[in-house]
Scaffold this motif. Structure first.
Motif, mmCIF file in Angstrom:
data_model
loop_
_atom_site.group_PDB
_atom_site.id
_atom_site.type_symbol
_atom_site.label_atom_id
_atom_site.label_comp_id
_atom_site.label_asym_id
_atom_site.label_seq_id
_atom_site.Cartn_x
_atom_site.Cartn_y
_atom_site.Cartn_z
ATOM 1 N N GLN A 18 4.271 11.230 10.502
ATOM 2 C CA GLN A 18 4.176 11.971 9.245
ATOM 3 C C GLN A 18 5.512 11.929 8.501
ATOM 4 O OE1 GLN A 18 2.835 15.689 10.961
ATOM 5 N NE2 GLN A 18 0.791 15.433 10.099
ATOM 6 N N SER A 19 6.590 12.103 9.233
ATOM 7 C CA SER A 19 7.918 12.081 8.626
ATOM 8 C C SER A 19 8.223 10.699 8.047
ATOM 9 C CB SER A 19 8.967 12.461 9.670
ATOM 10 O OG SER A 19 10.264 12.346 9.135
ATOM 11 N N ALA A 20 7.929 9.654 8.812
ATOM 12 C CA ALA A 20 8.196 8.297 8.337
ATOM 13 C C ALA A 20 7.361 7.984 7.096
ATOM 14 C CB ALA A 20 7.904 7.288 9.450
ATOM 15 N N ALA A 21 6.098 8.389 7.090
ATOM 16 C CA ALA A 21 5.235 8.139 5.931
ATOM 17 C C ALA A 21 5.773 8.866 4.701
ATOM 18 C CB ALA A 21 3.793 8.574 6.229
ATOM 19 N N ALA A 22 6.207 10.099 4.883
ATOM 20 C CA ALA A 22 6.762 10.864 3.759
ATOM 21 C C ALA A 22 8.027 10.201 3.220
ATOM 22 C CB ALA A 22 7.056 12.300 4.198
ATOM 23 N N THR A 23 8.850 9.687 4.106
ATOM 24 C CA THR A 23 10.064 8.997 3.684
ATOM 25 C C THR A 23 9.729 7.753 2.875
ATOM 26 O OG1 THR A 23 11.290 9.827 5.604
ATOM 27 C CG2 THR A 23 12.169 7.862 4.498
ATOM 28 N N MET A 24 8.753 6.980 3.317
ATOM 29 C CA MET A 24 8.364 5.765 2.586
ATOM 30 C C MET A 24 7.805 6.124 1.208
ATOM 31 S SD MET A 24 9.216 3.229 4.417
ATOM 32 C CE MET A 24 10.525 4.182 5.162
ATOM 33 N N LYS A 25 7.055 7.208 1.121
ATOM 34 C CA LYS A 25 6.504 7.644 -0.168
ATOM 35 C C LYS A 25 7.622 8.080 -1.109
ATOM 36 C CE LYS A 25 2.120 8.858 1.931
ATOM 37 N NZ LYS A 25 1.268 9.919 2.464
ATOM 38 N N THR A 26 8.640 8.728 -0.565
ATOM 39 C CA THR A 26 9.799 9.116 -1.373
ATOM 40 C C THR A 26 10.531 7.882 -1.866
ATOM 41 O OG1 THR A 26 10.037 11.199 -0.156
ATOM 42 C CG2 THR A 26 11.975 10.400 -1.356
ATOM 43 N N PHE A 27 10.754 6.922 -0.969
ATOM 44 C CA PHE A 27 11.411 5.676 -1.380
ATOM 45 C C PHE A 27 10.617 4.984 -2.486
ATOM 46 C CE2 PHE A 27 13.538 4.809 3.025
ATOM 47 C CZ PHE A 27 14.460 5.817 2.786
ATOM 48 N N GLU A 28 9.293 4.973 -2.333
ATOM 49 C CA GLU A 28 8.443 4.329 -3.339
ATOM 50 C C GLU A 28 8.631 4.980 -4.706
ATOM 51 O OE1 GLU A 28 3.719 3.618 -4.411
ATOM 52 O OE2 GLU A 28 4.239 4.713 -2.592
ATOM 53 N N LEU A 29 8.705 6.294 -4.723
ATOM 54 C CA LEU A 29 8.862 7.010 -5.991
ATOM 55 C C LEU A 29 10.252 6.829 -6.598
ATOM 56 C CD1 LEU A 29 7.076 10.363 -5.085
ATOM 57 C CD2 LEU A 29 6.234 8.564 -6.621
ATOM 58 N N GLU A 30 11.244 6.688 -5.746
ATOM 59 C CA GLU A 30 12.622 6.655 -6.232
ATOM 60 C C GLU A 30 13.116 5.277 -6.652
ATOM 61 O OE1 GLU A 30 14.942 8.545 -3.194
ATOM 62 O OE2 GLU A 30 14.305 10.542 -3.802
ATOM 63 N N THR A 31 12.490 4.226 -6.151
ATOM 64 C CA THR A 31 12.991 2.892 -6.471
ATOM 65 C C THR A 31 12.407 2.388 -7.783
ATOM 66 O OG1 THR A 31 13.375 0.660 -5.611
ATOM 67 C CG2 THR A 31 11.211 1.605 -5.197
ATOM 68 N N GLN A 32 13.190 1.553 -8.440
ATOM 69 C CA GLN A 32 12.730 0.925 -9.668
ATOM 70 C C GLN A 32 12.289 -0.519 -9.423
ATOM 71 O OE1 GLN A 32 12.408 2.746 -12.465
ATOM 72 N NE2 GLN A 32 13.130 4.430 -11.177
ATOM 73 N N ASP A 33 12.641 -1.039 -8.267
ATOM 74 C CA ASP A 33 12.308 -2.413 -7.901
ATOM 75 C C ASP A 33 10.819 -2.501 -7.560
ATOM 76 O OD1 ASP A 33 11.778 -4.601 -5.939
ATOM 77 O OD2 ASP A 33 13.907 -5.028 -6.241
ATOM 78 N N LYS A 34 10.080 -3.276 -8.337
ATOM 79 C CA LYS A 34 8.625 -3.348 -8.160
ATOM 80 C C LYS A 34 8.231 -3.913 -6.798
ATOM 81 C CE LYS A 34 7.435 -3.487 -12.999
ATOM 82 N NZ LYS A 34 6.695 -4.141 -14.067
#
Length: 68
Positions: free
Chosen positions: A15-31
């Motif tokens: 759950q923690s790893a999935a949440a981290t990946m979702k945060t990274f997805e939202l924060e990055t501008q690189d498509k």
């Protein structure tokens, strides 16, 4: 440590790893990175569903492993 406790720890970690990946997805501008983070989060969510199903099975079959 019981199987139930180990399973709960594994679930919490995913759950923690999935949440981290979702945060990274939202924060990055690189498509490309956004796509990669989304795919990883999706894979982790699928793994989480499998583990939660396994945890439910363990709790039904072995009530002593049920988390208090």
């Amino acid at each position: 440590m019981t199987v139930g406790t180990q399973m709960q720890q594994a679930i919490a970690g995913i759950q923690s790893a999935a949440a981290t990946m979702k945060t990274f997805e939202l924060e990055t501008q690189d498509k490309s990175a956004k796509k990669d983070f989304h795919q990883i989060a999706t894979n982790l969510d699928e793994a989480l569903q499998i583990l939660q199903g396994r945890q439910n099975f363990i709790q039904q079959e072995e009530p002593q492993y049920k988390q208090c």
